[in-house]
Design an enzyme around this catalytic site. Structure first.
Site, PDB file in Angstrom:
ATOM      1  N   HIS A 147      31.642  40.311  44.735  1.00  0.00           N
ATOM      2  CA  HIS A 147      30.422  39.582  44.345  1.00  0.00           C
ATOM      3  C   HIS A 147      29.315  39.801  45.385  1.00  0.00           C
ATOM      4  CE1 HIS A 147      31.977  37.204  40.917  1.00  0.00           C
ATOM      5  NE2 HIS A 147      33.140  37.375  41.537  1.00  0.00           N
ATOM      6  N   GLU A 165      26.197  39.414  45.123  1.00  0.00           N
ATOM      7  CA  GLU A 165      25.122  38.416  45.039  1.00  0.00           C
ATOM      8  C   GLU A 165      25.292  37.298  46.055  1.00  0.00           C
ATOM      9  OE1 GLU A 165      28.234  36.950  41.998  1.00  0.00           O
ATOM     10  OE2 GLU A 165      27.525  38.841  42.871  1.00  0.00           O
ATOM     11  N   CYS A 179      32.496  42.149  39.144  1.00  0.00           N
ATOM     12  CA  CYS A 179      33.799  41.524  38.906  1.00  0.00           C
ATOM     13  C   CYS A 179      34.260  41.839  37.478  1.00  0.00           C
ATOM     14  CB  CYS A 179      33.726  40.023  39.191  1.00  0.00           C
ATOM     15  SG  CYS A 179      35.348  39.255  39.406  1.00  0.00           S
TER      16      CYS A 179
END
EC number: 6.3.4.2
Length: 552
Positions: A524, A526, A380
């Site tokens: 993102h 993750e 990001c």
């Protein structure tokens, strides 16, 4: 129709209700049941999207664009069930819904009260999708006795009363402190917590007691007697070296069996715990260690980067190494030589964030990784900083910046040369319609949120990472974008745009040509990583760091 498990907490906060809920969901899955997990938060924010990470940790984002509590990340990581907008609610959202209905006249002029109107709204939320799964696990945030939590406790009491007998149970998580001076495990805080719970009409069926070690039989019997539960329903929740040991530890303590007994399910299906035994084996037997520098602005609170930390751990599982993330405040790199701070790390990760503070340090981290051949993953804002760094140092855009924190040319810069290569996103395509935003809009829920597709470039490093997939879907949370107008200039100097939105307007992925592993992503990754299914970007990043560690 689903059976409901309501998870409450007492004595102190942050005992691990979310982890216990997630581990229990995983154990029920291991016995062949389908599950869904929900979080009911008593705070008055509509959602955590506008909270500082220092206040509430990270914001977890679902595929359908909800900004939720970080516990939903635990739920997904342990069960693999994608969370939805309907899996997270707060008092703020409940009261907003009630007041919107009142303004529309839905209550036909009645006086609006906590009971029944607020509690009915909570009950309606709990019941969403109850026919879809075997078990619905609902965690109530905070601790019993919190004034803002009372409507939720009353709602689940009513909900259990409305359902047929045996369809709802209550699991209460408490603390058993060990007093070193007397050498005793004290049960009184748990007794008082259960007394408080019973005073509002809820009686726990199962006690999960956090402690440093096992619960002696004498204390177990005492808890069972004074809290009115069966001795085998007093479950020890010992401190563990890894949260991913929790499913096996809770199984050995008898949690899943106690739940099935409370529902009268007999004979109980035998669990298949092979998935978690494999994870435990990777925890116990790593074949090395890698140091990763995480350069961010919220490094004082690890929960601010909870999913980043866990995804790095998952990448370590995939590569049979222990990942040791070290948190480095990006402002430090603005004062010190990055070479002295970052030398010796096997990889550098720059996570997302908001605001100007520490951004120059992140840019310097990206530059160090690019020029020294250190594996780099920018997420990001971390991707945007990599683009700004490349624009400044590889092209003639020496004063490149972002509209987020550079609204005009910085002091000493030539205004004609100052270029915001990252701009405020005002319009984008979501599904089959166009979304429009203004800088002056409310902050909450106005970002580009949720799952969006990206098209990958053939022959790119990232296409290799995703096993040759031509198109991927990832979760976003941002309101600023890299300006595609500078693509040609950047690509001519070595920063390739290897992932784009399907309409070709929004850069999703960049990577440095000729670098061992240098990737920035606007999304993102993750948020979708799991211990038994690591995200390919984290698996690849840790693999590159593992290779680099042999050279460090």
């Amino acid at each position: 129709m689903a059976r409901f498990i309501f998870i409450t907490g007492g004595v102190v906060s942050s005992l691990g209700k979310g982890l216990a809920s997630a581990a229990l969901g995983a154990l029920l899955q291991a016995r062949g049941y389908t599950v869904r997990l929900r979080k009911l938060d008593p705070y008055l924010n509509v959602d955590p999207g506008t909270m500082s990470p220092f206040e509430h940790g990270e914001v977890f984002v679902t595929d359908d664009g909800a900004e939720t509590d970080l516990d939903l990340g635990h739920y997904e990581r342990f069960t693999g069930v994608p969370a939805r907008r309907t899996d997270s609610i707060s008092s703020g959202r409940i009261y907003t819904n009630v007041l919107e209905k009142e303004r529309r006249g839905d209550y036909l002029g009645k006086t609006i009260q906590v009971i029944p109107h607020v509690t009915n709204e909570i009950k309606d939320f709990i019941a969403i999708g109850e026919d879809e799964v075997d078990f619905m696990l609902c965690e109530i945030g905070g601790t019993v006795g919190d004034i803002e939590g009372l409507p939720f406790f009353e709602a689940i009491r009513q909900f259990a009363q409305d359902k047929p007998r045996g369809q709802c149970i209550f699991l209460h998580l408490t603390l058993l402190p060990f007093m070193k001076a007397s050498g005793e495990l004290k049960t009184k805080p748990t007794q008082h917590s259960v007394k408080e719970l019973r005073s509002i009409g809820l009686a726990p069926d199962i006690l999960v007691c956090r402690s440093e070690g096992d619960i002696p039989e004498k204390e177990r019997e005492k808890l069972a007697l004074f809290c009115n539960v069966r001795p085998d329903a007093v479950i020890a929740a010992k401190d563990l070296p890894s949260i991913y040991s929790a499913p096996l530890a809770y199984h050995e303590a008898g949690l899943d069996q106690a739940v099935l007994d409370a529902f009268g399910i007999s004979p109980a299906p035998r669990p298949d715990l092979s998935r978690w035994r494999d994870v435990q084996d990777r925890i116990d037997r790593p074949e090395g260690e890698v140091r990763i520098a995480v350069v961010g602005k919220y490094t004082q609170l690890e929960d601010a980067y909870k999913s980043i930390n866990e995804a790095l751990t998952h990448g370590g599982f995939a590569n049979r190494v222990k990942v040791r993330p070290e948190w480095i405040a990006s402002e430090r790199l603005e004062r010190e030589d990055p070479a002295q701070v970052l030398e010796g790390f096997s990889g550098i990760l720059v996570p997302g964030g908001f605001g100007e503070r520490g951004t120059e340090g992140k840019i310097r981290a990206a530059e160090f990784a690019r020029t020294h051949g250190v594996p780099y993953l920018g997420i990001c804002l971390g991707m945007q900083m990599a683009v700004i760094e490349a624009a400044r140092n590889l092209t003639d855009l020496a004063d490149a910046g972002s509209e987020e924190f550079d609204h005009e040319a910085p002091p000493g810069a030539d205004p004609r040369r100052f270029t915001p290569v990252v701009y405020h996103l005002k319009e984008w395509v979501q599904g089959n319609h166009v979304v429009e935003r203004k800088v002056t809009d409310d902050k909450g829920g106005t970002m580009r949120l949720g799952a969006y597709d990206a098209v990958l470039a053939d022959g790119s490093k990232v296409a290799e990472v995703y096993d040759g997939a031509p198109r991927i879907e990832e979760r976003h949370r941002h309101r600023y974008e890299v300006d595609v107008r500078y693509r040609d200039a950047l690509e001519a100097n070595g920063l390739r745009f290897t992932g784009m939105s399907p309409d070709g307007r929004l850069p999703e992925i960049v990577e440095a040509a000729g670098h061992p592993w240098y990737i920035g992503v606007q999304f993102h990754p993750e948020l979708k990583s799991k211990p038994f299914d690591p995200h390919p970007l984290f698996e690849g990043f840790v693999r590159a760091a593992k290779e680099n560690s042999r050279l460090v």
